[in-house]
Design an enzyme around this catalytic site. Structure first.
Site, PDB file in Angstrom:
ATOM      1  N   ASP A  93       0.687  -1.311   0.001  1.00 56.30           N
ATOM      2  CA  ASP A  93      -0.011   0.028   0.103  1.00 56.30           C
ATOM      3  C   ASP A  93       0.860   1.310   0.245  1.00 56.30           C
ATOM      4  O   ASP A  93       1.894   1.386   0.789  1.00 56.30           O
ATOM      5  CB  ASP A  93      -1.001   0.079   1.389  1.00 56.30           C
ATOM      6  CG  ASP A  93      -1.938   0.986   1.192  1.00 56.30           C
ATOM      7  OD1 ASP A  93      -2.539   1.384   0.466  1.00 56.30           O
ATOM      8  OD2 ASP A  93      -2.610   1.375   2.366  1.00 56.30           O
ATOM      9  N   GLY A 233      -8.909   5.579   1.209  1.00 54.39           N
ATOM     10  CA  GLY A 233      -9.703   6.404   2.261  1.00 54.39           C
ATOM     11  C   GLY A 233     -10.946   6.018   2.314  1.00 54.39           C
ATOM     12  O   GLY A 233     -11.842   6.961   2.325  1.00 54.39           O
TER      13      GLY A 233
HETATM   14  O1  G3H Z   1      -3.246   4.709   3.856  1.00 54.90           O
HETATM   15  C1  G3H Z   1      -2.506   4.458   4.599  1.00 54.90           C
HETATM   16  C2  G3H Z   1      -2.958   3.328   5.546  1.00 54.90           C
HETATM   17  O2  G3H Z   1      -3.975   3.663   6.383  1.00 54.90           O
HETATM   18  C3  G3H Z   1      -1.893   2.746   6.019  1.00 54.90           C
HETATM   19  O3  G3H Z   1      -1.752   3.396   7.095  1.00 54.90           O
HETATM   20  O4  G3H Z   1       0.875   4.017   6.794  1.00 54.90           O
HETATM   21  O5  G3H Z   1      -0.311   3.995   9.414  1.00 54.90           O
HETATM   22  O6  G3H Z   1       0.111   2.025   8.199  1.00 54.90           O
HETATM   23  P1  G3H Z   1       0.026   3.431   8.092  1.00 54.90           P
HETATM   24  P1  13P Z   2      -9.079   4.693   5.627  1.00 50.34           P
HETATM   25  O1  13P Z   2      -8.269   5.539   6.454  1.00 50.34           O
HETATM   26  O2  13P Z   2     -10.048   5.534   5.106  1.00 50.34           O
HETATM   27  O3  13P Z   2      -9.440   3.376   6.149  1.00 50.34           O
HETATM   28  O4  13P Z   2      -8.106   4.367   4.165  1.00 50.34           O
HETATM   29  C1  13P Z   2      -7.409   3.272   4.173  1.00 50.34           C
HETATM   30  C2  13P Z   2      -6.519   3.398   2.736  1.00 50.34           C
HETATM   31  O5  13P Z   2      -6.666   4.143   1.822  1.00 50.34           O
HETATM   32  C3  13P Z   2      -5.314   2.608   2.958  1.00 50.34           C
HETATM   33  O6  13P Z   2      -4.498   2.605   1.606  1.00 50.34           O
HETATM   34 ZN    ZN Z   3      -4.682   4.705   1.051  1.00 52.24          ZN
END
Ligand code: G3H
Ligand code: 13P
Ligand code: ZN
Length: 331
Positions: A93, A233
């Protein structure tokens, strides 16, 4: 180098094709630890849903790259043991460099996101293309991003949305060779997606966020028909978890997410991957706080992580069945 194929995983290509044709979205749930992984797999096996296990660079540092490779392999073996092997994608991600994407591929990821959306357009194209060229040599699928979401992505925070410009998508997709495209139409990361002044209030005084820009989505679909679209998101910030957290000693003020009906609507279009992380965090935190409140003498982690895991599973099943529509699609 370990190939994801030896771990029992799949890339996202076939899953997305089926999701677009079937008018549903594949869940992309973030995970960092064993309880989250167990909850995801239990929910997907029970609902017979395919799944994308999603790992951010922060999560990779937290959990360790070698452990993650075995956890993903374990996830597949676990689904078999539970009686129904579901298709599992292990996805990076918000990858922010070629090196990170390459390293993940070498450690068994079947899909990577290269997020060049904060760079100028030409640099985003060049970086994304470089990742695609490497990834495709290993039959790994790649997600790119155009447009910037408001909110926080890892350590980078953006005050405002910069919506995807439909006039760029055709060029971006054809120049880079990406397999899917993340777009910005009004979703954003975290539990505070909108400021109260951007929202209206419903009859109970709850904040109602501005609607997603379905007009931009339609324009994008017109320009790249049938091309897999991703929504980041997409947590809805369930009010019951916010209330529980606040009731049991937490302090979440004015948290607001994307209404689930709008996500259900999006899932019927070319949106075939919907990212959910924050809602899982809220569910776990709410339950852990409740156990700590109700049983202050408890100090066995299994006694609070267990109920948190059960709550998480319930949340994921709800998302799969009532929001994404991916139940029964692993057949
Ligand atoms: O888009 C972000 C995801 O919710 C991952 O969050 O970088 O705190 O693991 P993180
Ligand atoms: P949320 O913060 O809305 O759960 O989004 C997660 C996300 O886009 C991870 O890449
Ligand atoms: Zn994201």
């Amino acid at each position: 180098m370990v190939s994801y194929k030896d771990l029992g995983l799949v890339n996202s290509r076939e899953l997305f094709k089926k999701a677009i044709a079937g008018k549903y979205a594949v869940p992309a749930f973030n995970f960092n630890n064993m309880e989250q992984m167990q909850a995801i797999i239990q929910a997907c096996v029970e609902t017979k849903s395919p799944v994308i296990l999603q790992v951010s660079s922060g999560a990779r540092k937290y959990a360790n790259q070698t452990l993650l490779r075995y956890m993903a392999q374990g996830a597949f073996e676990y689904s078999k043991e539970l009686g129904f092997p579901v298709p599992i994608v292990l996805h990076l991600d918000h990858g922010d460099s070629f090196e990170l994407c390459k390293s993940c591929i070498e450690y068994g990821f079947s899909s990577v996101m290269i997020d060049g959306s904060a760079h100028p357009y030409d640099e985003n194209v060049a970086l994304t293309k470089k990742v695609v060229e490497y990834a495709h040599q290993h039959d790994v699928t790649v997600e790119g991003e155009l447009g910037v979401l408001a909110g926080i992505e890892d350590e980078v925070s953006h005050e405002t949305h910069s919506y995807t410009r439909p006039e760029e998508v055709e060029d971006f997709v054809s120049k880079t060779g990406v397999d899917s495209l993340a777009i910005s139409i009004g979703t954003s990361h975290g539990a505070y997606k909108f400021k109260p002044e951007q929202c209206t209030r419903d009859e109970n005084g709850r904040l109602v966020p501005p609607p997603l820009r379905f007009d931009i989505l339609a324009e994008i679909e017109k320009r790249i028909p049938g091309f897999p679209i991703v929504l980041h998101g997409s947590s809805s910030v369930p009010q019951q978890y916010v209330d529980m957290i606040n009731e049991y000693g937490g302090k979440l003020e004015a948290a607001v997410g994307i209404p689930e009906e709008q996500l259900r609507e999006a899932a019927k279009s070319a949106v075939c991957k919907i990212n959910i992380d924050s809602d899982g965090r809220l569910a776990m935190t709410a339950m852990i706080r409740k156990v700590f409140h109700d049983k202050p003498a408890e100090f066995d982690p299994r006694k609070y992580l267990g109920p948190a895991r059960d709550e998480l599973k319930k949340l994921y099943m709800h998302k799969i069945v009532n929001v994404l529509g991916s139940d029964g699609k692993a057949l």
